[in-house]
Structure formats: structure tokens, C-alpha cells
Design a protein around this motif. Structure first.
Motif, PDB file in Angstrom:
ATOM      1  N   LEU A 173      16.589  62.705  15.273  1.00  0.00           N
ATOM      2  CA  LEU A 173      15.362  62.667  16.064  1.00  0.00           C
ATOM      3  C   LEU A 173      14.136  63.044  15.232  1.00  0.00           C
ATOM      4  O   LEU A 173      13.006  62.979  15.720  1.00  0.00           O
ATOM      5  N   GLU A 174      14.382  63.424  13.984  1.00  0.00           N
ATOM      6  CA  GLU A 174      13.259  63.836  13.114  1.00  0.00           C
ATOM      7  C   GLU A 174      12.215  62.746  13.013  1.00  0.00           C
ATOM      8  O   GLU A 174      11.019  63.014  12.986  1.00  0.00           O
ATOM      9  N   ILE A 175      12.661  61.507  12.970  1.00  0.00           N
ATOM     10  CA  ILE A 175      11.741  60.376  12.842  1.00  0.00           C
ATOM     11  C   ILE A 175      10.725  60.363  13.990  1.00  0.00           C
ATOM     12  O   ILE A 175       9.578  59.946  13.826  1.00  0.00           O
ATOM     13  N   LEU A 176      11.140  60.874  15.156  1.00  0.00           N
ATOM     14  CA  LEU A 176      10.243  60.881  16.318  1.00  0.00           C
ATOM     15  C   LEU A 176       9.274  62.064  16.287  1.00  0.00           C
ATOM     16  O   LEU A 176       8.367  62.158  17.100  1.00  0.00           O
ATOM     17  N   LYS A 177       9.528  62.986  15.354  1.00  0.00           N
ATOM     18  CA  LYS A 177       8.624  64.137  15.244  1.00  0.00           C
ATOM     19  C   LYS A 177       7.550  63.885  14.184  1.00  0.00           C
ATOM     20  O   LYS A 177       6.632  64.668  14.024  1.00  0.00           O
ATOM     21  N   ALA A 178       7.709  62.766  13.458  1.00  0.00           N
ATOM     22  CA  ALA A 178       6.737  62.439  12.416  1.00  0.00           C
ATOM     23  C   ALA A 178       5.757  61.361  12.878  1.00  0.00           C
ATOM     24  O   ALA A 178       4.942  60.877  12.107  1.00  0.00           O
ATOM     25  N   THR A 179       5.845  60.973  14.150  1.00  0.00           N
ATOM     26  CA  THR A 179       4.975  59.896  14.645  1.00  0.00           C
ATOM     27  C   THR A 179       3.681  60.450  15.225  1.00  0.00           C
ATOM     28  O   THR A 179       3.584  61.654  15.506  1.00  0.00           O
ATOM     29  N   GLU A 180       2.718  59.557  15.439  1.00  0.00           N
ATOM     30  CA  GLU A 180       1.483  59.986  16.118  1.00  0.00           C
ATOM     31  C   GLU A 180       1.664  59.949  17.626  1.00  0.00           C
ATOM     32  O   GLU A 180       1.033  60.711  18.350  1.00  0.00           O
ATOM     33  N   ALA A 181       2.499  59.044  18.065  1.00  0.00           N
ATOM     34  CA  ALA A 181       2.778  58.988  19.510  1.00  0.00           C
ATOM     35  C   ALA A 181       4.149  58.385  19.752  1.00  0.00           C
ATOM     36  O   ALA A 181       4.640  57.603  18.932  1.00  0.00           O
ATOM     37  N   ASN A 182       4.761  58.801  20.836  1.00  0.00           N
ATOM     38  CA  ASN A 182       6.045  58.243  21.245  1.00  0.00           C
ATOM     39  C   ASN A 182       5.918  57.664  22.653  1.00  0.00           C
ATOM     40  O   ASN A 182       5.430  58.339  23.566  1.00  0.00           O
ATOM     41  N   ILE A 183       6.351  56.439  22.792  1.00  0.00           N
ATOM     42  CA  ILE A 183       6.318  55.781  24.103  1.00  0.00           C
ATOM     43  C   ILE A 183       7.768  55.470  24.496  1.00  0.00           C
ATOM     44  O   ILE A 183       8.482  54.820  23.736  1.00  0.00           O
ATOM     45  N   VAL A 184       8.184  55.969  25.638  1.00  0.00           N
ATOM     46  CA  VAL A 184       9.554  55.686  26.090  1.00  0.00           C
ATOM     47  C   VAL A 184       9.501  54.632  27.206  1.00  0.00           C
ATOM     48  O   VAL A 184       8.698  54.743  28.129  1.00  0.00           O
ATOM     49  N   ILE A 185      10.334  53.636  27.060  1.00  0.00           N
ATOM     50  CA  ILE A 185      10.415  52.589  28.083  1.00  0.00           C
ATOM     51  C   ILE A 185      11.808  52.641  28.693  1.00  0.00           C
ATOM     52  O   ILE A 185      12.809  52.523  27.983  1.00  0.00           O
ATOM     53  N   GLU A 186      11.894  52.881  29.989  1.00  0.00           N
ATOM     54  CA  GLU A 186      13.212  52.832  30.615  1.00  0.00           C
ATOM     55  C   GLU A 186      13.114  52.411  32.064  1.00  0.00           C
ATOM     56  O   GLU A 186      12.099  52.605  32.730  1.00  0.00           O
ATOM     57  N   ASN A 187      14.218  51.848  32.537  1.00  0.00           N
ATOM     58  CA  ASN A 187      14.234  51.214  33.848  1.00  0.00           C
ATOM     59  C   ASN A 187      14.754  52.191  34.914  1.00  0.00           C
ATOM     60  O   ASN A 187      15.811  51.982  35.499  1.00  0.00           O
ATOM     61  N   ASN A 188      13.987  53.275  35.108  1.00  0.00           N
ATOM     62  CA  ASN A 188      14.312  54.213  36.185  1.00  0.00           C
ATOM     63  C   ASN A 188      13.045  54.933  36.605  1.00  0.00           C
ATOM     64  O   ASN A 188      11.980  54.731  36.008  1.00  0.00           O
ATOM     65  N   THR A 189      13.149  55.765  37.618  1.00  0.00           N
ATOM     66  CA  THR A 189      11.944  56.318  38.239  1.00  0.00           C
ATOM     67  C   THR A 189      11.325  57.482  37.462  1.00  0.00           C
ATOM     68  O   THR A 189      10.118  57.653  37.453  1.00  0.00           O
ATOM     69  N   THR A 190      12.177  58.307  36.842  1.00  0.00           N
ATOM     70  CA  THR A 190      11.650  59.553  36.289  1.00  0.00           C
ATOM     71  C   THR A 190      11.576  59.589  34.765  1.00  0.00           C
ATOM     72  O   THR A 190      10.913  60.455  34.202  1.00  0.00           O
ATOM     73  N   GLY A 191      12.270  58.683  34.108  1.00  0.00           N
ATOM     74  CA  GLY A 191      12.334  58.765  32.654  1.00  0.00           C
ATOM     75  C   GLY A 191      13.452  59.712  32.244  1.00  0.00           C
ATOM     76  O   GLY A 191      13.228  60.732  31.590  1.00  0.00           O
ATOM     77  N   GLN A 192      14.654  59.388  32.658  1.00  0.00           N
ATOM     78  CA  GLN A 192      15.794  60.300  32.432  1.00  0.00           C
ATOM     79  C   GLN A 192      16.046  60.522  30.941  1.00  0.00           C
ATOM     80  O   GLN A 192      16.315  61.641  30.509  1.00  0.00           O
ATOM     81  N   PHE A 193      15.942  59.455  30.159  1.00  0.00           N
ATOM     82  CA  PHE A 193      16.195  59.606  28.725  1.00  0.00           C
ATOM     83  C   PHE A 193      15.029  60.326  28.045  1.00  0.00           C
ATOM     84  O   PHE A 193      15.224  61.145  27.143  1.00  0.00           O
ATOM     85  N   ALA A 194      13.805  60.033  28.512  1.00  0.00           N
ATOM     86  CA  ALA A 194      12.624  60.718  27.953  1.00  0.00           C
ATOM     87  C   ALA A 194      12.778  62.228  28.130  1.00  0.00           C
ATOM     88  O   ALA A 194      12.469  63.008  27.222  1.00  0.00           O
TER      89      ALA A 194
END
Lengths: 588, 281
Positions: free
Chosen positions: A528-549
Motif C-alpha cells: 500500500l506504500e504506493i498509495l501513500k506517495a500519491t497526491e490523491a487517491n480516488i476509490v471507485i466501487e459499486n456499493n453505497t459506503t465504499g467498503q474497500f475504501a
């Protein structure tokens, strides 16, 4: 006792398997055209889908098709979308180039998906004040040919004429698909449709891209259920015990058809409770068993999930998601059961959750589900959904001989103890009748023999042993796939892979790159380190709350934006592109 | 009394005088007398006092969830048809929590022995009614007495055409042994419902009560007639014990595997065939 041979017998000291490398995408898309077919259930939309998919593939095109349908056997209004391209397509679009309405209701059902450029064709008996319709004498013609059932072939003929394709290939498809049901009448209906289609002057249809030569022989047209099934068989599945439930039944049907070819026990259980208990019985005595279900059925399996956890008996659960709660939308799609899979079962125990994103991954992760369940002696949940299971797409030939076969089964000695402590936490798994040992399995907390115990010291040791196994799965977890590079990660899991891929290619924004998780749980923080080096993270998922986010957040990954949906559809590329564009404008 | 099939170094959790001791002894003796290899025998149980039996006998065992022994046992037998498979539990486990599996396992007809310890009360949860408790039986929960009709496993099994349907009383040990042996020799599903007293929580259905209220089916009784078996099954004053019905037919495993009894763990799929099937898409 007779000495028995276990093929591919191995132990945990073998390093984990890796998946065979797959060749990179070698096709560059120019454009695609989209065709939507609408009609009532039972009128043969699927037949038309099959004729057209087969004929476009034979003509040298990549075909993608997906359906949305009502929870009923006859009537209602259903649609199938086909996208035709010169490169693989793995996602649906909302607006379409061409709409074939098989009845009047179809038009009102899909009118929001039509633009001013959409060509609508329908029988001459259908009128609509707001929408321009290109009429065809479909019903009158096919009645003359002999039966209204030939309408599908007639429409295929009209369409092929409109697209300036020939009838030769279409004839081949019709002959193949109707080999036992009146191919001649269907051929006649198709030819009638073709000559009518040629007479139509309307030619606003976008031109087809140039066909790809040799495509028909190198590519396979498969749906997500069959691809998953091939993966499970590749993983050695020899038992499936299930209660039918949409949208998981495709896998059950596929496996049942394969039971004619392989030693594969298929049993329809009385309920989902029996299904997963049978799976555990199957693995306990040395089989490789799985069950298929959807959210409501899986809810009933959670007690047996827990049993798999404490008794360290492997299990594979194919969970095809549909929108809940409860009965929800039985025939539609969602990614809403991640939390259910993750938290199912009482008590603490390890599990692995896989969520394939395309056909190749459907096969790879089907194989992997069995390999991992056997290796770590824990339940593996394979998360699919109605969209992935029912969509048909194209995949290059897969060489099944490149997948390593293993069986982590021990031939026991007389002194054998099922739950022996060691430094991996994984005790060699004996099975009854193989060797001189006795296999004792218990749902209670137990000692190394398997005998139930209430000793707190033993409890602490067994808890630690099960935790060791979890740690090993984290250490050996597969990393997410990263496509491209940039400063803004667009993150998805499971079946959103194709839609996100297409949208990022279309947006062509150098800041955006795709991070896709097909190994969903457990996550390795290093990945997950790669996601800590970004300027922004956008999660796309097909549910109401963003369970994976929310899971990512629990690992201190910043989630800047969530694009969520829970309307029963999968993501449409044109709609997703709009939503993503809006967000990245804010990110300037 | 020591027995070669005793599991060593265990701490038996049953109450002194419990009917379960007799059933444990019976099972060990039948296994030995029929010369069944414990290394080729699996006992699957659920939860409850009766379900503790396999922890005390040295065969393979699968201690499962409450009521769920039958689907587990069915799958174990199917994945290795050469194993001797026994499912064992109490009346609450098998007829209450596992009632649905009881019915559907009978329909499948796997070649397994189904032993149900029937003491008409819940022991491990301390004295509530079980599905077989008699009407009027007063407990801390059924304070006005049981109002539900007692579950009749014999008539239910017969209605589903179980291939072997029997009931014994552990107080009548020699008879129980004869019947249990017959159950082992039967090909297909075999129900052995065993009356046993719970000496702590059931002061009504005691050793004496079972002795006074049961009788052995006459030696002239013909066990191949489903209708007369059903008639016998509905008798309750006194209650007949013995083999009510026996009729062999092909089993669940045979349906899938025919004569092939190879364990699934010795097999693997032909990947060339899988490849060829994939190529047809």
C-alpha cells in the motif's frame, strides 16, 4: 492398509505458487460501436446475442456483451448490450449507437440510453411520438417464414446489412447455433432481414473499425461464470455442493455440465448450511470442494465459515454478489458483500478474499482459490458479481499446463497429530485412510491431537498458531496491479477493472494511473506504500459506503474521493468518465 | 473396562450413570466384532452430550457444528467411498437443529450409519424439551409442559423410504447390538434411534420407563413391508423396538461414482481434456 498415491503431493515448505505470466495487450483500439437489444424475457434476446457475438467474432471483431434483466422468467423488459471493437472491450456504456427494440415496452425501458444520434430499429407495428424509428417488417416477414421465433435471425440479417457486412459468416453462425432447431428457416429469415436492411437508406451508423485478421482462431468468447469454472477445475475442484441462487447459478450449471467430463461430484443441497458443511466434509476426506452462492445464501454459511476457521479445513466459496439487503435486486449487480465476506463467522480466524476483474483473472483466481485454501488450510472467498458472471467477453488461449498443480496432503504415521505446532502455524494435513495416523477434527478449541480442551494455556497456543497462519497469508499476499504511473491513483477492486481501464485510457490524463486489487484480503501494508506517495487517491466501487475504501483507510491510506454507485448496474464507461473528469478538475 | 478402541488420555465429560456410556461400549464392541479397521472409519458428530462420543473412541473423527453432521458425513463418504462412515448425535442435534439435513440425507441414501441417542431431553443445555419430549413434560422453559407433538423419527424416516429404519433401547443391550450390527451390514442409509435415559434431567423416561414401555418386534415381523412398518412406527403404548423396515437400493456415492471407490485424493483432472474443452469456446 493399501498404499495410496497422492498426485502432486507437497508441503508448506514449498514457496507459494505464482501465476503464469500473460502476454501484454497487443491491440490498440480505434473505436467501438454499441448495439443495445431490448425485449421481454423469453422472447429470445439471448439467442440474438449469441448469433451476433458469434458472427462478429468470426468477422474479426472483439465482442463484449452484458445483460440487465428482471427477476422473472417471462415478460418484463430486459436488455443486452453488445460492443464491437478492434481491441478488447471489458465494460459497458450507457449511451448506444444502435437500439433494436423487439417490442414497444423496450423503448420506454431504455429511452434514457438513447441520444439524438442513436438509430432505433423496431417492427413497423411500433410507433413512438418522441423517438424516430427505422421500421422493419419483422413480424410480418417471419410469420411468412413460419414462426415468430425466427425474428432473431431476421434482426441479425437487418443489422449485418446496415453495418455493410456480408451474409456468409452470419449463415455459418446460424447453422452452428441452430444445428438441431430449424437452421433452414432461420437462414431464410436472416436473408429476408438482410435484403430489407440493404434497402434502408439510413446510414448514420458509425462505421465498423477494420477487422482483425486471425482473431477468430486465437480468441475465445467466454462469460465470467464459465471462466471461473475453468479456473476451479484447473485448481482441481472435484466436488461442488450448492443451493441455486442468482447470480451464482451460472457456475453451478457450468460445473454440472463438466461433471460429464471429469470426476466431479455435483450436489444440489437442501440449503446453504448443508452446502458449506458438505464442502468441509469433502476437504476433510481429501476432496477439493467448493460451493457457489450469493449474499443471502452466504449469510447462512457463516457458521460453517467459522468451523473452517477453527478446524483448519480448507474451503472455497464462490460468492456472486447482487444488491441487498435481503432479497434486494436478485438479478442485478453490486459489490456490496465485501464486508459480509470479511466479517462472516464468529470468532477470530484467517480467510482470503479474491475478486477477479476480468476473464483471465476469473481463471487465474479460480485456480488460486483452491491452491490457497489447501496451502493455508482456511476458507477462500471468491467474490464475483452478476455483472462479471453474466458478461461475455474475449480472452486469448490459456495454456492450462503452465499452472503448477499441488496437493498439500500428508501421508500420516501412527504418531500423527492433526494440529502439531511448528514455526509456520500450518500443521501437515492428514486425511482419513491415507497412512497410519488417526485424524481428529473438532469445532471446539482443541489440543495438538484435535481433542477438545478447556486449558487456557492450550487456548493461547492455538490462538497464536491461527494468528501465525494469518501472518503468513499477509506475507505471501499478491500485490495490487498497477497500470501506468502518475500522481493520482484511481483504485478499484474486482469487476470494475475494465471500466476504469477504459476511462483512464480515454481521459489520457498523465496524472492518473490505475491500481487494481484482485487479492482483496488480507492486504500486505508494504503493497500500500504506493498509495501513500500519491497526491490523491480516488476509490471507485459499486456499493453505497465504499467498503474497500474504508479498509484502505484502516491502513492509513488517504481516500480523497469515492465514486460509488448502488443502482443495480455496473459502471458505464461514459458515465464514469464524466464523474471522474469532474473530480480531477477539482484536483487542479 | 479397557477396550482397544478407547482413545487414551481423555477426560470423559458425561454424568455418572448416563445412557451414553452404554452406547459408547456398544459401538466399540460392534466395530471390533465386525472387524472394521478404525483407521478406515470416521465418526462425524454435531454438538451435545451424545456428540461427544467420537472423542472417546479411537477412530477418525469430525466434530462439527450443532445439527450439521449429516451433510458432512455425506460428503466424506462421497469423497472416499471405501471409508466406514458413522454420523452420531442426540435427538436435539439430529431431529431439531439438523431436522432438514435428516430428511434430505435419507432421500440421498448415502451408505452411512446414523446413530441417534434419544433421551427425550436436552442435556448439555440443562434440561429443556427436545423434539422427542413427550407431551406434558415439564421443564424450566416448558413450564406448563410440552405442548408440541413429539417428533417421530421412525415414521418420518419411513415416509421418506429410508432403506434401514430401526430403534433400540440401550437398556436392552443384546438386542441393541444385534440391530446395530445389521445397520452396519446394510448398504445405504441406516437409522438407529437409541433410547437412553438422561439420569440428571429426565426423571420420567428412565431405564425402567424404557424397559416397561417398549417391546421387541416379533420374530415373525416382516421388515420388507413399508405400510406395516408405518403402522408399527405409529404404535406408542408400548413402543416397538427392532428393525422396522429394510430395503436396499443404490447409494448416493454409486450415483456419482458407480463401482469406482477410489478416494478423490488419489485422482487429478486431465488438463489436456480441460484445454480441449476450453478451445471449443
Amino acid at each position: 492398509m493399501k498404499k495410496m498415491n497422492v498426485p502432486f503431493q507437497t508441503t508448506i515448505s514449498d514457496p507459494p505458487v505464482s501465476l503464469p505470466e500473460h502476454t501484454d495487450q497487443k491491440y490498440t483500439p480505434t473505436h467501438s460501436i454499441s448495439i443495445l437489444i431490448g425485449g421481454a424475457a423469453g422472447t429470445g434476446i439471448m439467442t440474438l446475442e449469441n448469433i451476433l457475438s458469434d458472427a462478429f467474432k468470426r468477422s474479426g471483431y472483439f465482442v463484449f456483451s452484458t445483460k440487465e434483466y428482471m427477476s422473472r422468467v417471462r415478460g418484463g423488459s430486459n436488455t443486452t448490450l453488445l460492443r464491437i471493437s478492434d481491441a478488447p472491450v471489458n465494460a459497458p456504456c450507457w449511451h448506444v449507437n444502435l437500439f433494436i427494440a423487439l417490442d414497444a415496452d423496450a423503448i420506454s425501458h431504455v429511452h434514457e440510453r438513447l441520444t439524438s444520434d442513436t438509430i432505433v430499429i423496431a417492427d413497423e407495428s411500433i410507433n413512438n411520438e418522441e423517438i424516430a424509428i427505422t421500421s422493419m417488417p419483422m413480424l410480418e416477414t417471419v410469420k411468412k417464414v413460419g414462426n415468430i421465433r425466427y425474428a432473431n435471425s431476421y434482426v441479425a440479417g437487418v443489422l449485418f446489412a446496415m453495418l455493410a457486412l456480408g451474409t456468409e459468416i452470419l449463415s455459418q453462425s446460424i447453422e452452428t447455433l441452430f444445428d438441431d432447431q430449424k437452421p433452414q428457416e432461420n437462414e431464410t429469415a436472416m436473408q429476408e432481414g438482410f435484403s430489407y436492411g440493404k434497402s434502408l437508406t439510413s446510414s448514420q451508423l458509425p462505421k465498423l473499425p477494420a477487422p482483425v485478421s486471425g482473431l477468430d482462431n486465437s480468441m475465445h468468447l467466454v462469460n465470467g461464470s464459465a471462466a471461473a469454472g475453468f479456473g476451479f477445475l484447473l485448481g482441481g475442484c472435484n466436488m461442488i455442493t450448492s443451493y441455486p441462487m442468482s447470480p451464482s447459478t451460472g457456475v453451478l450449471n457450468f460445473m454440472a455440465s463438466m461433471s460429464k467430463e471429469f470426476t466431479l461430484l455435483v450436489e444440489q443441497s437442501e440449503d446453504e448450511i448443508a452446502s458449506l458443511n458438505m464442502v468441509l466434509g469433502g476437504w476433510f476426506s481429501g476432496g477439493r470442494a467448493m460451493t457457489s452462492t450469493s449474499g443471502g445464501g452466504f449469510a447462512l454459511m457463516t457458521e460453517a465459515m467459522s468451523l473452517s476457521g477453527v478446524s483448519e479445513i480448507p474451503a472455497v466459496i464462490y460468492l456472486a454478489q447482487r444488491p441487498g439487503p435481503a432479497t434486494g435486486l436478485p438479478t442485478r449487480t453490486e459489490q456490496g458483500d465485501l464486508n459480509l465476506a470479511l466479517y462472516s463467522g464468529h470468532g477470530d480466524f484467517g480467510r482470503i478474499i479474491l475478486a477477479p476483474g476480468d476473464l483471465q483473472e476469473c481463471i487465474d483466481y479460480g485456480y488460486l482459490a483452491f491452491e490457497l485454501a489447501d496451502r493455508y488450510q482456511m476458507p477462500v472467498v471468491y467474490l464475483s458479481d452478476q455483472y462479471l458472471a453474466d458478461s461475455i467477453s474475449m480472452i486469448e488461449t490459456v495454456d492450462f499446463s503452465t499452472y503448477e498443480q499441488r496437493r498439500y496432503i500428508k501421508t500420516t504415521e501412527a504418531s500423527y497429530h492433526r494440529f502439531t505446532f511448528n514455526d509456520t502455524g500450518i500443521s501437515p494435513r492428514g486425511v482419513p485412510g491415507l497412512g497410519e495416523g488417526i485424524v481428529v477434527s473438532s469445532s471446539h478449541e482443541h489440543d495438538e491431537r484435535g481433542q477438545s480442551t478447556e486449558s487456557y494455556q492450550m487456548r493461547e497456543k492455538m490462538v497464536e498458531k491461527r494468528q501465525q497462519k494469518i501472518n503468513l497469508t499477509i506475507a505471501e499476499a499478491f500485490a495490487p496491479k498497477v497500470f501506468g504511473q502518475g500522481s493520482i491513483a484511481v483504485i478499484g477492486w474486482g469487476s470494475t477493472k475494465g471500466a476504469i481501464d477504459e476511462v483512464l485510457k480515454e481521459l489520457n490524463d498523465p496524472r492518473l494511473f490505475q491500481v487494481h486489487f484482485s487479492w482483496v484480503h488480507p492486504l500486505n501494508p508494504e503493497h500500500l506504500e504506493i498509495l501513500k506517495a500519491t497526491e490523491a487517491n480516488i476509490v471507485i466501487e459499486n456499493n453505497t459506503t465504499g467498503q474497500f475504501a474504508d479498509i484502505l483507510k484502516s491502513y492509513d491510506v488517504n481516500i480523497d474521493h469515492r465514486i460509488l454507485q448502488s443502482n443495480g448496474f455496473s459502471f458505464f464507461t461514459d458515465q464514469l468518465k464524466e464523474k471522474l473528469s469532474k473530480i480531477i478538475k477539482e484536483e487542479k | 473396562m479397557k477396550h482397544p478402541l478407547d482413545r487414551t488420555n481423555i477426560n470423559n465429560a458425561w454424568c455418572p450413570g448416563c445412557g451414553n456410556f452404554g452406547i459408547l461400549k456398544l459401538l466399540k464392541e460392534v466395530l471390533t466384532e465386525l472387524d472394521l479397521d478404525p483407521k478406515n472409519t470416521v465418526i462425524i458428530s454435531g454438538i451435545g452430550q451424545a456428540s461427544k462420543t467420537p472423542y472417546y473412541i479411537d477412530t477418525h473423527m469430525f466434530g462439527g457444528l450443532h445439527g450439521r453432521a449429516m451433510p458432512v458425513a455425506t460428503a466424506i463418504k462421497a469423497s472416499n467411498p471405501s471409508l466406514n462412515v458413522i454420523a452420531e448425535g442426540g435427538d436435539g442435534d439430529m431431529y431439531g437443529e439438523g431436522g432438514n439435513h435428516f430428511m434430505h440425507t435419507i432421500r440421498r441414501n448415502p451408505d452411512i450409519i446414523h446413530i441417534v441417542h434419544n433421551n427425550m431431553v436436552y442435556g448439555l443445555t440443562k434440561g429443556q424439551a427436545s423434539p422427542t419430549s413427550q407431551k406434558g413434560f415439564v421443564t424450566p422453559v416448558q413450564v406448563k409442559g410440552v405442548s408440541s407433538e413429539p417428533f417421530n423419527p421412525i415414521s418420518v424416516a419411513l415416509a421418506l423410504k429410508a432403506g434401514f429404519v430401526s430403534r433400540v433401547n440401550i437398556g436392552n443391550y443384546a438386542h441393541a447390538k444385534t440391530v446395530l450390527k445389521e445397520a452396519f451390514l446394510h448398504k445405504g442409509y441406516a437409522l438407529v434411534d437409541i433410547f437412553q435415559p438422561c439420569v440428571v434431567f429426565n426423571k420420567v423416561n428412565t431405564y425402567k420407563w424404557f424397559r416397561d414401555n417398549t417391546y421387541e418386534l416379533e420374530s415373525t415381523y416382516e421388515k420388507n413391508n413399508l405400510l406395516s412398518a408405518m403402522q408399527k412406527a405409529l404404535e406408542n403404548d408400548p413402543i416397538p423396538i427392532g428393525i422396522f423396515y429394510q430395503s436396499e437400493r443404490s447409494t448416493f456415492e454409486e450415483h456419482f461414482r458407480g463401482e469406482d471407490k477410489k478416494a478423490l485424493f488419489t485422482l487429478s483432472h486431465d488438463l489436456k481434456k480441460l484445454q480441449a474443452l476450453f478451445e471449443t469456446y
